[in-house]
Design a protein around this motif. Structure first.
Motif, PDB file in Angstrom:
ATOM      1  N   GLU A 176       0.833  -1.216   0.000  1.00 45.30           N
ATOM      2  CA  GLU A 176       0.000   0.000   0.000  1.00 45.30           C
ATOM      3  C   GLU A 176       0.859   1.255   0.000  1.00 45.30           C
ATOM      4  O   GLU A 176       0.624   2.200  -0.767  1.00 45.30           O
ATOM      5  CB  GLU A 176      -0.906   0.009   1.240  1.00 45.30           C
ATOM      6  CG  GLU A 176      -1.821   1.208   1.330  1.00 45.30           C
ATOM      7  CD  GLU A 176      -3.202   0.964   0.755  1.00 45.30           C
ATOM      8  OE1 GLU A 176      -3.752   1.915   0.171  1.00 45.30           O
ATOM      9  OE2 GLU A 176      -3.734  -0.154   0.892  1.00 45.30           O
ATOM     10  N   LEU A 177       1.861   1.290   0.852  1.00 43.61           N
ATOM     11  CA  LEU A 177       2.697   2.486   0.967  1.00 43.61           C
ATOM     12  C   LEU A 177       3.470   2.752  -0.324  1.00 43.61           C
ATOM     13  O   LEU A 177       3.573   3.899  -0.771  1.00 43.61           O
ATOM     14  CB  LEU A 177       3.662   2.331   2.139  1.00 43.61           C
ATOM     15  CG  LEU A 177       3.011   2.288   3.529  1.00 43.61           C
ATOM     16  CD1 LEU A 177       4.052   1.952   4.593  1.00 43.61           C
ATOM     17  CD2 LEU A 177       2.323   3.613   3.852  1.00 43.61           C
ATOM     18  N   LEU A 178       3.991   1.696  -0.938  1.00 40.24           N
ATOM     19  CA  LEU A 178       4.782   1.897  -2.159  1.00 40.24           C
ATOM     20  C   LEU A 178       3.897   2.297  -3.335  1.00 40.24           C
ATOM     21  O   LEU A 178       4.279   3.150  -4.143  1.00 40.24           O
ATOM     22  CB  LEU A 178       5.570   0.628  -2.474  1.00 40.24           C
ATOM     23  CG  LEU A 178       6.609   0.205  -1.430  1.00 40.24           C
ATOM     24  CD1 LEU A 178       7.445  -0.962  -1.946  1.00 40.24           C
ATOM     25  CD2 LEU A 178       7.501   1.370  -1.010  1.00 40.24           C
ATOM     26  N   VAL A 179       2.701   1.710  -3.435  1.00 39.41           N
ATOM     27  CA  VAL A 179       1.780   2.107  -4.505  1.00 39.41           C
ATOM     28  C   VAL A 179       1.286   3.535  -4.280  1.00 39.41           C
ATOM     29  O   VAL A 179       1.105   4.297  -5.235  1.00 39.41           O
ATOM     30  CB  VAL A 179       0.608   1.112  -4.608  1.00 39.41           C
ATOM     31  CG1 VAL A 179      -0.502   1.647  -5.506  1.00 39.41           C
ATOM     32  CG2 VAL A 179       1.110  -0.232  -5.146  1.00 39.41           C
ATOM     33  N   ALA A 180       1.086   3.927  -3.026  1.00 42.94           N
ATOM     34  CA  ALA A 180       0.684   5.303  -2.733  1.00 42.94           C
ATOM     35  C   ALA A 180       1.741   6.296  -3.212  1.00 42.94           C
ATOM     36  O   ALA A 180       1.412   7.389  -3.670  1.00 42.94           O
ATOM     37  CB  ALA A 180       0.449   5.474  -1.233  1.00 42.94           C
ATOM     38  N   LEU A 181       3.005   5.900  -3.137  1.00 45.90           N
ATOM     39  CA  LEU A 181       4.091   6.779  -3.577  1.00 45.90           C
ATOM     40  C   LEU A 181       4.276   6.795  -5.089  1.00 45.90           C
ATOM     41  O   LEU A 181       4.491   7.846  -5.689  1.00 45.90           O
ATOM     42  CB  LEU A 181       5.413   6.361  -2.923  1.00 45.90           C
ATOM     43  CG  LEU A 181       5.670   6.774  -1.482  1.00 45.90           C
ATOM     44  CD1 LEU A 181       7.020   6.230  -1.038  1.00 45.90           C
ATOM     45  CD2 LEU A 181       5.638   8.294  -1.322  1.00 45.90           C
ATOM     46  N   LEU A 182       4.174   5.610  -5.729  1.00 43.26           N
ATOM     47  CA  LEU A 182       4.600   5.474  -7.124  1.00 43.26           C
ATOM     48  C   LEU A 182       3.477   5.147  -8.100  1.00 43.26           C
ATOM     49  O   LEU A 182       3.706   5.135  -9.311  1.00 43.26           O
ATOM     50  CB  LEU A 182       5.701   4.415  -7.226  1.00 43.26           C
ATOM     51  CG  LEU A 182       7.017   4.763  -6.528  1.00 43.26           C
ATOM     52  CD1 LEU A 182       7.972   3.585  -6.589  1.00 43.26           C
ATOM     53  CD2 LEU A 182       7.663   6.002  -7.145  1.00 43.26           C
ATOM     54  N   GLY A 183       2.257   4.877  -7.608  1.00 40.78           N
ATOM     55  CA  GLY A 183       1.147   4.637  -8.509  1.00 40.78           C
ATOM     56  C   GLY A 183       0.853   3.170  -8.745  1.00 40.78           C
ATOM     57  O   GLY A 183       1.607   2.285  -8.336  1.00 40.78           O
ATOM     58  N   PRO A 184      -0.255   2.891  -9.453  1.00 43.06           N
ATOM     59  CA  PRO A 184      -0.757   1.520  -9.592  1.00 43.06           C
ATOM     60  C   PRO A 184      -0.201   0.728 -10.771  1.00 43.06           C
ATOM     61  O   PRO A 184      -0.585  -0.429 -10.951  1.00 43.06           O
ATOM     62  CB  PRO A 184      -2.260   1.745  -9.768  1.00 43.06           C
ATOM     63  CG  PRO A 184      -2.353   3.051 -10.494  1.00 43.06           C
ATOM     64  CD  PRO A 184      -1.234   3.888  -9.946  1.00 43.06           C
ATOM     65  N   GLU A 185       0.665   1.311 -11.569  1.00 42.91           N
ATOM     66  CA  GLU A 185       1.194   0.577 -12.723  1.00 42.91           C
ATOM     67  C   GLU A 185       2.350  -0.312 -12.282  1.00 42.91           C
ATOM     68  O   GLU A 185       3.523  -0.081 -12.609  1.00 42.91           O
ATOM     69  CB  GLU A 185       1.636   1.557 -13.809  1.00 42.91           C
ATOM     70  CG  GLU A 185       0.469   2.338 -14.406  1.00 42.91           C
ATOM     71  CD  GLU A 185       0.897   3.240 -15.540  1.00 42.91           C
ATOM     72  OE1 GLU A 185       2.116   3.486 -15.674  1.00 42.91           O
ATOM     73  OE2 GLU A 185       0.029   3.693 -16.290  1.00 42.91           O
ATOM     74  N   VAL A 186       2.007  -1.366 -11.547  1.00 42.76           N
ATOM     75  CA  VAL A 186       3.007  -2.200 -10.901  1.00 42.76           C
ATOM     76  C   VAL A 186       2.618  -3.654 -11.039  1.00 42.76           C
ATOM     77  O   VAL A 186       1.435  -3.990 -11.146  1.00 42.76           O
ATOM     78  CB  VAL A 186       3.133  -1.813  -9.404  1.00 42.76           C
ATOM     79  CG1 VAL A 186       1.837  -2.082  -8.654  1.00 42.76           C
ATOM     80  CG2 VAL A 186       4.313  -2.507  -8.748  1.00 42.76           C
ATOM     81  N   SER A 187       3.603  -4.520 -11.057  1.00 44.48           N
ATOM     82  CA  SER A 187       3.330  -5.955 -11.108  1.00 44.48           C
ATOM     83  C   SER A 187       4.324  -6.696 -10.236  1.00 44.48           C
ATOM     84  O   SER A 187       5.401  -6.175  -9.894  1.00 44.48           O
ATOM     85  CB  SER A 187       3.394  -6.477 -12.549  1.00 44.48           C
ATOM     86  OG  SER A 187       4.659  -6.191 -13.118  1.00 44.48           O
ATOM     87  N   LEU A 188       3.977  -7.924  -9.894  1.00 40.91           N
ATOM     88  CA  LEU A 188       4.839  -8.751  -9.069  1.00 40.91           C
ATOM     89  C   LEU A 188       6.018  -9.275  -9.876  1.00 40.91           C
ATOM     90  O   LEU A 188       5.866  -9.673 -11.030  1.00 40.91           O
ATOM     91  CB  LEU A 188       4.044  -9.935  -8.515  1.00 40.91           C
ATOM     92  CG  LEU A 188       4.833 -10.866  -7.593  1.00 40.91           C
ATOM     93  CD1 LEU A 188       4.905 -10.291  -6.198  1.00 40.91           C
ATOM     94  CD2 LEU A 188       4.196 -12.259  -7.565  1.00 40.91           C
ATOM     95  N   VAL A 189       7.196  -9.279  -9.256  1.00 43.72           N
ATOM     96  CA  VAL A 189       8.374  -9.914  -9.845  1.00 43.72           C
ATOM     97  C   VAL A 189       8.620 -11.271  -9.199  1.00 43.72           C
ATOM     98  O   VAL A 189       8.970 -12.241  -9.863  1.00 43.72           O
ATOM     99  CB  VAL A 189       9.613  -9.008  -9.698  1.00 43.72           C
ATOM    100  CG1 VAL A 189      10.868  -9.718 -10.183  1.00 43.72           C
ATOM    101  CG2 VAL A 189       9.413  -7.695 -10.444  1.00 43.72           C
TER     102      VAL A 189
END
Length: 290
Positions: A176-189
């Motif tokens: 939650e904290l990292l998406v709040a900082l950088l946005g929702p365009e993220v995926s699991l590695v």
């Protein structure tokens, strides 16, 4: 103003109710007699409903939904039909089927649904921002002891296929904290978990989640440390000039979260777009699957 507490499955709605009781009347439904008795002892004026249907038939201004995560999809439909703002205590989903089911329900009315880790609203974090162009990598460290699950308390939370286990239930704070900082365009590695101390757990007491943001390529990691004497949360932002740490302890954001929910009761849209919440849950579900 009347707020319904639909379920008391975790410790969070008890904290929520203490703040909400300062602003209006409470109504409550909870099938577990002991949990309900604990609640009504603290809030003797709360109106008690015999079932969810009876609770939702009341004249309500908002609903806090806290049922065991596997039961969220079934409860959410009737709750949304009430037509008032809804706060779903975290995590709203812990498996792919759960996430698919609630996504279909929430998308048409996403502006009146909030589901978030309270840490997003903690004073130490809520006003923080970063310029992705300056960021090399990010890390969130979650320290929250899970020893109570090793005693058999709330077994659904510790069961991977039901409540997600430690990786999901505690990992949500870091993601939650990292998406709040950088946005929702993220995926699991990738993800990994281990039992390092509490041998009777169904899930893990230690884990790591690795993520990457599509547009920028920024890598991020979440460390989940479920063996800890103190509860604390740290975000580390690495840049060319060094590392900045954001430490969240003390005020974890419970009241800030309810303030945000009350703004929704007053007519504001959800402060956390469903796009972000869905991305967070997708990372967590993918980590559990991995």
């Amino acid at each position: 103003m009347r707020i319904a507490m639909a379920g008391l499955a975790t410790s969070h709605p008890y904290a929520d109710a203490r703040t909400l009781a300062r602003h209006g009347e409470l109504a409550v439904w909870e099938p577990d007699a002991q949990r309900l008795a604990t609640f009504t002892e603290e809030h003797p004026s709360a109106a008690v409903a015999a079932g969810l249907e009876e609770l939702l038939a009341r004249d309500l201004d908002g609903i806090v939904l806290t049922v065991p995560t596997p039961l969220v999809p079934a409860a959410l439909g009737p709750v949304l039909d009430a037509g008032v703002p809804v706060f779903i205590n975290k995590p709203a989903a812990a498996t792919r089927d759960q996430l698919t089911a609630i996504d279909k329900l929430i998308r048409p009315c996403a502006e009146r649904v909030l589901s978030s880790s309270v840490l997003r609203f903690a004073p130490a974090f809520r006003d923080r921002s970063v310029d992705p162009a300056d960021v090399l990598a990010v890390r969130a460290t979650v320290r929250h002891d899970v020893g109570i699950w090793a005693t058999g308390y709330n077994p659904w939370q510790d069961t991977p296929g039901e409540g997600g286990g430690t990786l999901v239930t505690m990992g949500v704070h870091g993601v939650e904290l990292l998406v709040a900082l950088l946005g929702p365009e993220v995926s699991l590695v990738g993800a990994a978990g281990a039992i390092r101390h509490y041998d009777t757990l169904r899930s893990e007491d230690t884990g790591v989640i690795a993520m990457q943001w599509w547009g920028s390529g920024i890598p991020g990691t979440v460390e989940v440390l479920g063996v800890s004497e103190e509860e604390s949360y740290t975000v580390t932002v690495h840049t060319r000039n060094g590392a900045e740490e954001i430490v969240i302890a003390g005020d974890l954001g419970y009241e800030g979260t309810i303030d945000a929910f009350l703004s929704m009761v007053g007519g504001a849209p959800s402060p956390v777009p469903w796009e972000q919440t869905r991305a967070i849950l997708d990372v967590l579900v993918s980590a559990r699957e991995a």
